[in-house]
Design a protein around this motif. Structure first.
Motif: not given
Length: 383
Positions: A352-366
């Motif tokens: 569910q996290l991967l489908r909604n791009g939470v991983d990409r948002r987390t990386i961008r926040e860094y």
């Protein structure tokens, strides 16, 4: 994440602190029980919605965990004069720190487990400070009990381990720059390590002010979960112990008392354990909704239902064979436990996290956080 997000973050926490002052000065003077619970319900509801003023994964994620989960459950216990907030004397600064931060004060000596079948109302503070032992939610073998556990102090060896974990987290974040060239399974392994290292370091850092200002002796929030020898060991003694310590008095002990009265001491424990995992799954769905702002798919709830079932089965098997001396060697049980966690996590926890791009948002926040820090530093530090 920008300056406006930081301002919203500050406003959210100022509001939370003001609400906790109300709890300390007004709600605490109301007799324990239903009346105090009713007086605290508006605060609890506000804590559930406050984090939705934020959009950041890191600032909002920590806020929803601290306020919407830990603080609300502590206030529910406080309504009936139980849990860590029921101890006296507590001044306002202690009250706010213990409520809003993921800390559990170290007990000297450790409080023993409640007597089996004893009514929760007679347990008072004892419930919230008990450790998992053989008759509790997660029974452990003698081998598991003999595992070393960190104290509240920071010896040199632990400091070195913290530095190693910081370095590993930095390397994982740098590896994301090459994720297009990495195998998806390897990326998933990085996500698992990232989640563990990030959570442990964030929770440890959040406890530093309470330790430094008030001199609290604090229980560790994690206990090297990659060394788990079973699901019981993982969920009860090693992984995110702040959640473990708050679910035990709010969910497990009351339900175990109820089920023991109905089903007897032999069969009262498994349904209480299973129900505790269900509550954890529902709270994770709430956190996932904050991250994704998408309708729940209930995959993470099924993850905890599966682990609750497997943990209950493991408990029954352990009770049946432990007196015969049957036990898997740690060289076998540790890889099996970690493998089961990773496989079920890939299946139900992360999709569910991967489908909604939470991983990409987390990386961008860094990347945004690094640029924000650079913009605030003097030029000679940046160059």
């Amino acid at each position: 994440m920008d300056d406006e997000e930081l301002q919203r973050f500050i406003k959210v926490w100022i509001t939370a602190i003001w609400c906790l002052c109300h709890c300390y000065y007004i709600a605490a003077r109301i007799p324990e029980g239903l009346l105090r619970l009713l007086s605290l319900l508006p605060i609890i509801c506000l804590f559930l919605i406050l984090p939705f003023n934020l959009s950041s994964i890191h600032l909002g994620g920590s806020t929803i965990f601290f306020l919407s989960w830990l603080a609300t459950f502590k206030l529910l216990l406080f309504s009936f004069n139980q849990g860590p907030l029921s101890k006296s004397p507590l001044n306002i600064f202690y009250f706010i720190s213990i409520t809003s931060l993921p800390i559990k004060l170290k007990q000297y000596p450790p409080v023993k487990s409640p007597i089996r079948g004893k009514h929760p109302s007679h347990l008072t503070n004892q419930i919230s400070t008990t450790e998992y032992v053989s008759e509790d939610v997660v029974p452990t073998t003698n081998a598991e009990k003999s595992e070393p556990h960190y104290s509240g102090s920071y010896p040199f060896a632990k400091l070195v381990l913290v530095c190693i974990k910081l370095l590993l987290l930095a390397l994982i974040i740098c590896a994301y720059d090459y994720r297009e060239n990495l195998h998806p399974r390897f990326i998933l392994a990085l996500y698992c390590c990232h989640m563990y290292l990030g959570l442990e370091l964030i929770l440890a850092l959040s406890a530093v002010p309470a330790r430094a200002i008030f001199g609290f002796e604090i229980e560790p929030q994690f206990n090297e979960p990659y060394l788990s020898t079973s699901l019981q060991d993982f969920w009860g003694r090693r992984w995110n112990l702040m959640v473990t310590n708050i679910l035990r008095p709010t969910v497990y002990h009351p339900l175990r008392y109820l089920f023991t009265r109905v089903l007897g001491p032999t069969w009262g424990q498994p349904p209480a354990t299973f129900a505790t995992f269900i509550v954890s799954g529902v709270m994770h769905e709430f956190i996932y909704y904050y991250f994704t702002r998408a309708p729940p798919t209930w995959e993470v709830t099924w993850f905890f239902l599966l682990h609750g079932t497997c943990t209950a089965v493991e408990m029954a098997v352990k009770k049946a064979v432990v007196h015969r001396g049957w036990r898997l060697h740690r060289l076998v049980s540790r890889p099996l436990t970690v493998a089961f966690l990773v496989i079920t996590g890939e299946w139900l926890f992360f999709p569910q996290l991967l489908r909604n791009g939470v991983d990409r948002r987390t990386i961008r926040e860094y990347a945004i956080m690094v640029e924000l820090v650079k913009s605030k530093l003097p030029l000679h530090f940046v160059h």
